[in-house]
Design an enzyme around this catalytic site. Sequence first.
Site, mmCIF file in Angstrom:
data_model
loop_
_atom_site.group_PDB
_atom_site.id
_atom_site.type_symbol
_atom_site.label_atom_id
_atom_site.label_comp_id
_atom_site.label_asym_id
_atom_site.label_seq_id
_atom_site.Cartn_x
_atom_site.Cartn_y
_atom_site.Cartn_z
ATOM 1 N N CYS A 77 -2.208 -1.465 9.989
ATOM 2 C CA CYS A 77 -1.345 -0.994 8.910
ATOM 3 C C CYS A 77 -1.146 0.501 9.116
ATOM 4 O O CYS A 77 -2.133 1.258 9.150
ATOM 5 C CB CYS A 77 -2.055 -1.276 7.585
ATOM 6 N N ASN A 78 0.106 0.912 9.286
ATOM 7 C CA ASN A 78 0.386 2.340 9.487
ATOM 8 C C ASN A 78 -0.037 3.153 8.270
ATOM 9 O O ASN A 78 -0.548 4.260 8.393
ATOM 10 C CB ASN A 78 1.879 2.570 9.710
ATOM 11 N N THR A 79 0.191 2.594 7.085
ATOM 12 C CA THR A 79 -0.105 3.316 5.853
ATOM 13 C C THR A 79 -1.603 3.582 5.726
ATOM 14 O O THR A 79 -2.028 4.692 5.378
ATOM 15 C CB THR A 79 0.399 2.510 4.635
ATOM 16 N N GLU A 88 6.612 -10.169 2.357
ATOM 17 C CA GLU A 88 5.465 -10.870 1.751
ATOM 18 C C GLU A 88 5.923 -12.149 1.051
ATOM 19 O O GLU A 88 5.169 -13.107 0.949
ATOM 20 C CB GLU A 88 4.763 -9.953 0.735
ATOM 21 N N THR A 145 3.746 -2.333 10.110
ATOM 22 C CA THR A 145 3.470 -3.555 10.875
ATOM 23 C C THR A 145 4.171 -4.794 10.306
ATOM 24 O O THR A 145 4.221 -5.826 10.955
ATOM 25 C CB THR A 145 1.952 -3.810 10.965
ATOM 26 N N TYR A 202 0.834 -1.204 0.000
ATOM 27 C CA TYR A 202 0.000 0.000 0.000
ATOM 28 C C TYR A 202 0.876 1.265 0.000
ATOM 29 O O TYR A 202 0.470 2.308 -0.483
ATOM 30 C CB TYR A 202 -0.862 0.046 1.270
HETATM 31 N N1 DGL Z 1 1.896 -3.096 7.060
HETATM 32 C C1 DGL Z 1 1.746 -1.883 6.315
HETATM 33 C C2 DGL Z 1 2.097 -0.690 7.181
HETATM 34 O O1 DGL Z 1 2.069 -0.836 8.390
HETATM 35 C C3 DGL Z 1 2.402 -2.100 5.056
HETATM 36 C C4 DGL Z 1 2.633 -1.214 4.075
HETATM 37 C C5 DGL Z 1 2.609 -1.537 2.644
HETATM 38 O O2 DGL Z 1 1.844 -2.371 2.211
HETATM 39 O O3 DGL Z 1 3.343 -0.847 1.981
HETATM 40 O O4 DGL Z 1 2.359 0.386 6.732
#
Ligand code: DGL
Length: 259
Positions: free
Chosen positions: A72-74, A150, A183, A41
């Site tokens: 997910c932080n994003t 992943e 995460t 993301y």
């Molecule tokens: N686990 C996501 C986060 O915490 C992943 C980000 C990604 O998919 O780029 O930001």
Amino acid sequence: MHAPIGIFDSGVGGTSIWKEVVKLLPNEDTLYLADSANAPYGEKSKEAILQLSIKNTEYLLEQGCKLIIVACNTATTNAIDHLRANYPVPFIGIEPAIKPAALQTKTKKVGVLATKGTLSSSLFHSTSKLFAEGITVIEQEGKGLVELIEAGKTRSPEMRKLLMGFLQPMLEQRIDCLVLGCTHYPYLIPVLKELLPNNVTIIDSGEAVARQTKAVLQAHQLLSIDGKDTMHRFYTNKGTEVLKNLVNGLNVQVSYLNF
Ligand code: DGL
């Protein structure tokens, strides 16, 4: 209340949060969506992240989830305000733990490893401004890390090489705290410990998210009282293998779902 806690992430990373949640709340059922087909993301536009977050939320609500953890932080930094304003359940989010790092640092230099989507969000900027006064925050985009995690290549030579390139400039600036702002990254802690000097503390917010989840369930009288036959369901829209390796155990079901 006997309904599952819904959790979503762009992929397998949010399982680092799920582990903390089941540790603290053993009576709760959970339903986890790994949107791995759309990972990462962090490289997408705010609008695209929002639309994917809406899709995940609506699926979890259709399944009767009583609370949703945006693991997910994003997605949190780009979409949680919209989700909270438009859907009727409580949402728990996760953001890079700038505040605890600012309180702990002695060198007044803190590194943040996160995705482009998180680092460019206005929520991240306002949190940094609020809690990191007088502290230098060295931001580093973890480009490529999510893809390797992943793919299950957490301990690969490629991973070490990428990480060294990201850590070196931060170490040159004498950081003594490294905030994991994604995460997926807690799965890198064993490698990070090998690469970082002892004086650098690694900070992530998984446990804090679990505590907040418990407090919010309590406040809304949504806690499950009866923990008999607790069930944890995981759905991924890509291969199941990496996810299975991360969450194997009793009462855990991992399946492919075209969502
Ligand atoms: N686990 C996501 C986060 O915490 C992943 C980000 C990604 O998919 O780029 O930001």
